[in-house]
Design an enzyme around this catalytic site. Sequence first.
Site, PDB file in Angstrom:
ATOM      1  N   ASP A 187     -12.013   1.979  15.047  1.00 14.96           N
ATOM      2  CA  ASP A 187     -10.595   2.228  15.055  1.00 14.96           C
ATOM      3  C   ASP A 187      -9.966   0.730  15.579  1.00 14.96           C
ATOM      4  O   ASP A 187      -9.859   0.505  16.537  1.00 14.96           O
ATOM      5  CB  ASP A 187     -10.257   3.310  15.985  1.00 14.96           C
ATOM      6  CG  ASP A 187      -8.720   3.417  16.041  1.00 14.96           C
ATOM      7  OD1 ASP A 187      -7.823   2.598  15.426  1.00 14.96           O
ATOM      8  OD2 ASP A 187      -8.208   4.515  16.893  1.00 14.96           O
TER       9      ASP A 187
ATOM     10  N   HIS B 111      -2.288   8.712  12.140  1.00 12.50           N
ATOM     11  CA  HIS B 111      -3.094   7.429  12.369  1.00 12.50           C
ATOM     12  C   HIS B 111      -3.768   6.944  11.284  1.00 12.50           C
ATOM     13  O   HIS B 111      -4.097   7.842  10.322  1.00 12.50           O
ATOM     14  CB  HIS B 111      -3.989   7.633  13.720  1.00 12.50           C
ATOM     15  CG  HIS B 111      -4.474   6.542  14.265  1.00 12.50           C
ATOM     16  ND1 HIS B 111      -3.771   5.501  14.771  1.00 12.50           N
ATOM     17  CD2 HIS B 111      -5.537   6.273  14.498  1.00 12.50           C
ATOM     18  CE1 HIS B 111      -4.575   4.434  15.141  1.00 12.50           C
ATOM     19  NE2 HIS B 111      -5.745   5.092  15.159  1.00 12.50           N
TER      20      HIS B 111
ATOM     21  N   CYS C 269      -1.275   0.641  13.132  1.00 11.83           N
ATOM     22  CA  CYS C 269      -2.461   1.146  12.733  1.00 11.83           C
ATOM     23  C   CYS C 269      -2.561   0.795  11.068  1.00 11.83           C
ATOM     24  O   CYS C 269      -3.740   0.323  10.805  1.00 11.83           O
ATOM     25  CB  CYS C 269      -2.727   2.605  12.623  1.00 11.83           C
ATOM     26  SG  CYS C 269      -1.386   3.717  12.187  1.00 11.83           S
TER      27      CYS C 269
END
Lengths: 658, 303
Positions: A475, A459, A415
């Site tokens: 995202d 995250h 991430c």
Amino acid sequence: MLPRPALTDYLPHRTLLRLLAVLLVVIAPHLWRLPWWEGAAVVSLVVWRGLASSRQWGLPPRFLKLMLAIAAFIGVYSVFGRVTGQNAGIALLVLMLALKLTEMRSRRDVMVVVFLMYFLLATHFLYSQEMWTIAYLFMSVIAITSVLVDVHHPGEPLPLRTSLRLGGRLILHSLPLMVLFFVLFPRIPGPIWGLPADAGPTRSGLSDSMTPGDISSLILSSEIAFRVRFEGAPPPKKLLYWRGPVFREFNGRSWNQSTQDLMDRTWPVAELSGEPTRYEITLEPMRNRWLFALDLPDPRQLPMQSRIDRMATVVVDAPVIERRLIRWASFTSYVLEPELRPRDRERDTRLPPGSNPRATALAQSWRTQGMGDAQIVDAALTMFREQPFYYTLEPPRLGTHSADEFIFDTRRGFCEHYSSAFAVLMRAAGVPTRVVTGYQGMEANAYGGYYLVRQSDAHAWNEVWLEGRGWVRVDPTSMIPPSRIESSALEAMAGNEARDRLGSLERAKYLLEARWDWANARWNEWVLGYGPEMQKEFLSRFGIERQRQMLLVLTAGITLALLLVGWVAIRRAIPPRVTERALLLWRAAAKRLAKSGYVQRPDEGPRDFVDRVVSREPGLFEPLHTVLDAYLRLRYSGEQSPTLEHEFAAAVKRIRRV
Amino acid sequence: MNAALKAAQTALNAIILGKEAQLRLALTCLIARGHLLIEDIPGVGKTTLALALAKVLGLDFQRVQFTSDLLPADILGVSIFEQASSSFRFHPGPVFAQIMLADEVNRASPKTQSALLEAMEERQVTAEGETRRLPEPFFVIATQNPAHQIGVFPLPESQLDRFLMRLSLGYPPVVAERALLMDRDRRDLLSELAPSLRAAELLELQAQARDVKTSPALVEYLLALLRATREHAGLRQGLSPRAGLALRRAAQAFALIDGRSAVIPEDVQAVFVPCVSHRLMPANEADGGAPTAEEILASVAIP
């Protein structure tokens, strides 16, 4: 030099051994946190003291004790760089307590050791307030109290079970008072007590900057970040983004918060719509200055001592070092900052000059093709989805132009890499973008009707500002299809879906863990979460609305209780006043005889006493027998005769000193 | 009256040598209308003591050797059909004597033991539907052997309570034993013994003992002693109110023998151990945590 006197202990040997054992129990949890040499010193001091008592060794001379104390200070200072504060202070306290054994000789020293043990016990709270800690503390308090009972028991030591039972009973008696104090004593929001800077348990968590590699260490940790309980149904999974710190300063390698933002006290404009989602979070202490909430928390219903910052993160004035229960209301449909200030636009598209030339070129090529902001976002996401990008927790190391190398060469990361690269691309194309860190997703507990968010759910994602839609969550990591996620990462991320495929033994273990966590959650909610808010709510049910009133009630209650206890104790302790003339005269006679060394034993009858004295002092025959005769007649035959009393008094005066 | 009591004591001391204190306590027990349990090995003069008491006090005496096959009727008496009058006639058992010696009382079966103990408590016997009063005075001296033996039925605690005192005679002191060995046979001396007291006088003494004064100060001392046995962790249970009453009765009798009309603490102390030691039950037989009656006595201050 005089020979040192052999050790004559105030305590019987068995009681001393018990005290040493309890001392070890009380120190034990600290031993793991202390430097090894200190643990060794403490244990050897305890063992030495036990042997010294049984083998009649002498206690060390004064200068040696002084040297040991100085050495302890130096040792602690050399490890911690200070002698105060939580860790250094406790290290010093433990050492000094062990050193106290070298001069434990009188009753006073024993009491000092016992009370230091109580004090030391309380310091365990600084490290842990879990249920098992409380159980351990409870046991230890009973053990210390039983030592206190032993210390006050004259003669032969009590059987271990008796003194433990007595200690336990004393502690049980004190429980109601403890509960009363817990409930009524004013709860102070946050650590105003001047806890040292290094206080609180050390926990992992998100940090205030993002450098590749930070989060991967978190993903491998199954520690709990917080627990969530929703008032209604939880929102769908695609909305479960728990907002944490937002970064907008990029130096080519890591993302940071700028001091400018930290100083900025203005609020973002947010248009909230729909019904809020209401929920409670029990946040584990992670020493951070922010609280986690679903996008987007209602700025009008923030918890105590917190505010919402420019980037819509809820920040607190002091780091969270105690577990905290927070009630939230979040609007999942919102428009954040419909108008972007020009200087914000400038900052959110800024890149360090000369960095990541290839990514910049790619992004600018999209712009020159005439794409709008939304299309550019789509183009980048499509690239991540369709090009062979992989998700892995063991990415190759990146150099100076991290985004370039990631997008064009390695194409492996997690991430942080995706959000960082995505932000670089967007900013190069002139789309205002920032990096948001926090947690994503959650895991249901099988028992409690609540959800767990673990550190492994940490995250990083992005927000882009689009005209008319404000800041929109994007995202990029979620673009990677499951087929391109490496198996080790898959295991680490395996959530609830994987649980269904577990074997029966693993399933039982999972359920047991869930049960344990459920119990812990209850503990956190009702005991540790009993902060100022909950106390206010609880007490208002009994009509106590203000703290002043509560203090008044508390003070009055305690004063009354103490008065009652004192009154009963005084009534018991003071013997009834003697008014009986015969007894007073007899005591006067006994007092006169005591001056000559004849003391009446408590269980000695008057005639036996007189016979004993007269057999040694025949000269006292006359007055003593007159006294005895009068005493027996007045006190035991029930005669009432003033003349006899008069003779009695006269005879008492005739008792000479011999 | 007191002269007669003194004479009785002197006569007794001439028979049982070197045991003044025990003889005095035995007499105290008799005057306090209590029964006496003597716990001792054979041959130290238990029977002689009983006989001497009977003789000196001018009472009739019966002795029963308890065995495991002894039946209640052997003690209480039995009705036998007489052809001459063609009716049943009650033949009173040994219990109808004024002084009865129950030798080795713990050898009899519990049934027989309780028949005796019931008679002791009620001072009457009910046989074949007819209640017969026992003579006045009525005094039982029971003996038992303290050593652990096969085939004995130890008296249960509730029945031990029926005895006012428990004494042991013990070996005589050397001087007394020398005199014993050089002198004539004790039984011969016994037969020559003349009564110093008549039964009526004894009853009068018993009545006087009940009137000996116990002042409030003394009652406080008795209470303190009872409380000490009840609060002591080493004892399963403390003394019962009945034990307290027995203690007072014995102290009164002891004061009377001493020629006083009021009880003083020394009287209580003199009778405390024989009155109480068989009533104290240790909480735990195994550890030696239970106090003796002497220790209780030493631990309680006289108020």
